[in-house]
Design an enzyme around this catalytic site. Structure first.
Site, PDB file in Angstrom:
ATOM      1  N   SER A  55      49.482  45.560  47.527  1.00 15.12           N
ATOM      2  CA  SER A  55      48.559  45.538  48.714  1.00 15.12           C
ATOM      3  C   SER A  55      49.079  46.800  49.601  1.00 15.12           C
ATOM      4  CB  SER A  55      48.562  44.142  49.386  1.00 15.12           C
ATOM      5  OG  SER A  55      48.358  44.331  51.007  1.00 15.12           O
ATOM      6  N   TYR A  84      53.713  37.374  52.989  1.00 19.70           N
ATOM      7  CA  TYR A  84      52.896  38.004  51.896  1.00 19.70           C
ATOM      8  C   TYR A  84      53.244  39.529  51.876  1.00 19.70           C
ATOM      9  CZ  TYR A  84      48.514  39.808  50.108  1.00 19.70           C
ATOM     10  OH  TYR A  84      47.640  40.448  49.581  1.00 19.70           O
TER      11      TYR A  84
HETATM   12  P1  NDP Z   1      40.532  35.937  45.637  1.00 22.33           P
HETATM   13  O1  NDP Z   1      41.000  34.726  46.327  1.00 22.33           O
HETATM   14  O2  NDP Z   1      39.108  36.112  45.328  1.00 22.33           O
HETATM   15  O3  NDP Z   1      41.102  35.781  43.953  1.00 22.33           O
HETATM   16  C1  NDP Z   1      42.254  35.394  43.684  1.00 22.33           C
HETATM   17  C2  NDP Z   1      42.410  34.895  42.219  1.00 22.33           C
HETATM   18  O4  NDP Z   1      43.512  34.426  41.869  1.00 22.33           O
HETATM   19  C3  NDP Z   1      41.180  33.944  41.958  1.00 22.33           C
HETATM   20  O5  NDP Z   1      40.661  34.297  40.507  1.00 22.33           O
HETATM   21  C4  NDP Z   1      42.138  32.520  41.883  1.00 22.33           C
HETATM   22  O6  NDP Z   1      41.154  31.899  40.773  1.00 22.33           O
HETATM   23  C5  NDP Z   1      43.172  32.990  41.199  1.00 22.33           C
HETATM   24  N1  NDP Z   1      44.491  32.226  41.347  1.00 22.33           N
HETATM   25  C6  NDP Z   1      44.749  31.579  42.373  1.00 22.33           C
HETATM   26  N2  NDP Z   1      45.978  30.949  42.187  1.00 22.33           N
HETATM   27  C7  NDP Z   1      45.834  30.943  40.796  1.00 22.33           C
HETATM   28  C8  NDP Z   1      46.982  30.160  39.864  1.00 22.33           C
HETATM   29  N3  NDP Z   1      47.937  29.444  40.396  1.00 22.33           N
HETATM   30  N4  NDP Z   1      47.046  30.620  38.602  1.00 22.33           N
HETATM   31  C9  NDP Z   1      45.939  31.330  38.382  1.00 22.33           C
HETATM   32  N5  NDP Z   1      45.197  31.930  39.007  1.00 22.33           N
HETATM   33  C10 NDP Z   1      45.280  31.628  40.378  1.00 22.33           C
HETATM   34  O7  NDP Z   1      41.337  37.382  46.231  1.00 22.33           O
HETATM   35  P2  NDP Z   1      41.214  38.741  45.894  1.00 22.33           P
HETATM   36  O8  NDP Z   1      40.285  39.146  44.596  1.00 22.33           O
HETATM   37  O9  NDP Z   1      41.285  39.452  47.123  1.00 22.33           O
HETATM   38  O10 NDP Z   1      42.972  38.888  45.254  1.00 22.33           O
HETATM   39  C11 NDP Z   1      43.085  39.329  44.241  1.00 22.33           C
HETATM   40  C12 NDP Z   1      44.758  40.214  44.482  1.00 22.33           C
HETATM   41  O11 NDP Z   1      44.376  41.145  45.288  1.00 22.33           O
HETATM   42  C13 NDP Z   1      45.888  39.481  45.176  1.00 22.33           C
HETATM   43  O12 NDP Z   1      47.024  39.471  44.478  1.00 22.33           O
HETATM   44  C14 NDP Z   1      45.695  39.980  46.499  1.00 22.33           C
HETATM   45  O13 NDP Z   1      46.947  39.572  47.094  1.00 22.33           O
HETATM   46  C15 NDP Z   1      45.304  41.141  46.332  1.00 22.33           C
HETATM   47  N6  NDP Z   1      44.782  42.010  47.443  1.00 22.33           N
HETATM   48  C16 NDP Z   1      43.659  41.593  47.879  1.00 22.33           C
HETATM   49  C17 NDP Z   1      43.385  42.424  49.272  1.00 22.33           C
HETATM   50  C18 NDP Z   1      41.900  41.800  49.868  1.00 22.33           C
HETATM   51  O14 NDP Z   1      41.624  42.126  51.029  1.00 22.33           O
HETATM   52  N7  NDP Z   1      41.293  40.993  49.370  1.00 22.33           N
HETATM   53  C19 NDP Z   1      43.850  43.461  49.684  1.00 22.33           C
HETATM   54  C20 NDP Z   1      45.195  43.595  48.977  1.00 22.33           C
HETATM   55  C21 NDP Z   1      45.585  43.134  47.858  1.00 22.33           C
HETATM   56  P3  NDP Z   1      41.601  30.114  40.773  1.00 22.33           P
HETATM   57  O15 NDP Z   1      41.640  29.607  42.261  1.00 22.33           O
HETATM   58  O16 NDP Z   1      40.397  29.818  39.837  1.00 22.33           O
HETATM   59  O17 NDP Z   1      42.829  30.029  39.967  1.00 22.33           O
END
Ligand code: NDP
Length: 258
Positions: free
Chosen positions: A152, A165
């Protein structure tokens, strides 16, 4: 070069995507599949993964859903074992599952600190532990493999109330740079992707009032990135010639200052 290899530059490759049930992971799984990779989609919500697999297969792609909590090392290893048995191993890991829970440190939200550390660091490491042997083996056999970690802009910048974070994401970026130096000689490319703000479910987990207000203001002030914007970037990294390792990449909404 045939039309087929231009249209499907990742054909023959096996891509594992964590956090694939929503947001960046979901869009990237769809895009990698459209580029020809067989995709293995990991997250906890089996129903969402199954819908994703249906969509990918309807579009002519190939996908396998594995419902896994990435903080459970044994479950991630079992998933990796299935990928080895059923698909011959992964040559791309998009290590992307993560959570963002900003809050003032003085509120001592210890449970939220632990959640971020366990998912963004330990979960990321569980996937690295389980899949690195497959990446190294694939790179030895086919000349290239990819480990792409979602970091990020918080890894680089200073945002009050985002300390934990941001600390987890600084870990991801610094780890990636070290792993690139370690694995590059084995033809495994390692990249850290650092997005600015992307509209996903990430924001919906935030509970801190101040952070929610900041996000609402940011939504008014600029057009956020879409998950598909990041997915295109992941596809770009994976389709570069094997000699090219895009080590670290920042992708910002045009209107986001920092
Ligand atoms: P989302 O919340 O849409 O996606 C997060 C994903 O992680 C979901 O598919 C969720 O699925 C999965 N997840 C959460 N906990 C677990 C677990 N214990 N085991 C397996 N899977 C898990 O967020 P984003 O798509 O935005 O996030 C993706 C990445 O991008 C993250 O690392 C985030 O920090 C990073 N990021 C995002 C930004 C933004 O502005 N959105 C900016 C910079 C970085 P489920 O709940 O079904 O397990």
């Amino acid at each position: 070069m045939s039309t087929q290899s231009v249209a499907k530059p990742l054909s023959g490759r096996v891509a594992v995507v964590t956090g694939a049930s929503s947001g960046i992971g979901e869009a990237s799984a769809e895009h990698l599949a459209a580029l020809g990779a067989k995709v293995v989609v990991l997250a906890r919500r089996a129903d969402r993964l199954s819908e994703l697999v249906d969509r990918i297969e309807k579009d002519g792609g190939d996908a396998l859903a594995l419902s896994v909590d990435v903080t459970d090392a044994a479950a991630v290893q079992s998933a990796a074992d299935r990928v080895a048995t059923e698909l011959g191993g992964a040559d791309l890991l998009f290590n992307n599952a993560g959570v963002m829970l900003p809050a003032p440190v003085e509120e001592r939200p210890i449970g939220q600190w632990q959640h971020q550390i366990e998912l963004n660091i330990t979960g990321l490491m569980n996937a690295i532990a389980a899949f690195t042997p497959q990446l190294v083996a694939a790179a030895a056999e086919r000349g290239v493999a990819d480990l792409i970690n979602t970091s990020s802009i918080a890894a680089q910048n200073i945002y009050p109330n985002f300390a934990v974070y941001a600390g987890t994401k600084a870990y991801v970026t610094h780890l990636s740079r070290h792993l690139r130096a370690e694995l590059g000689s084995k033809n495994v490319r390692v990249s850290a992707v650092e997005p600015g703000i992307v509209g996903t479910e990430l924001q919906s987990h935030v509970t801190d009032e101040g952070a929610l207000q900041w996000l609402a203001g940011a939504k008014e002030a600029m057009e956020w990135l879409t998950p598909e914007d990041v997915a295109q970037t992941i596809g770009f990294i994976a389709t570069l010639p094997p000699r090219v390792n895009l080590q670290q990449l920042t992708i910002m909404p045009t209107g986001q200052a920092s």
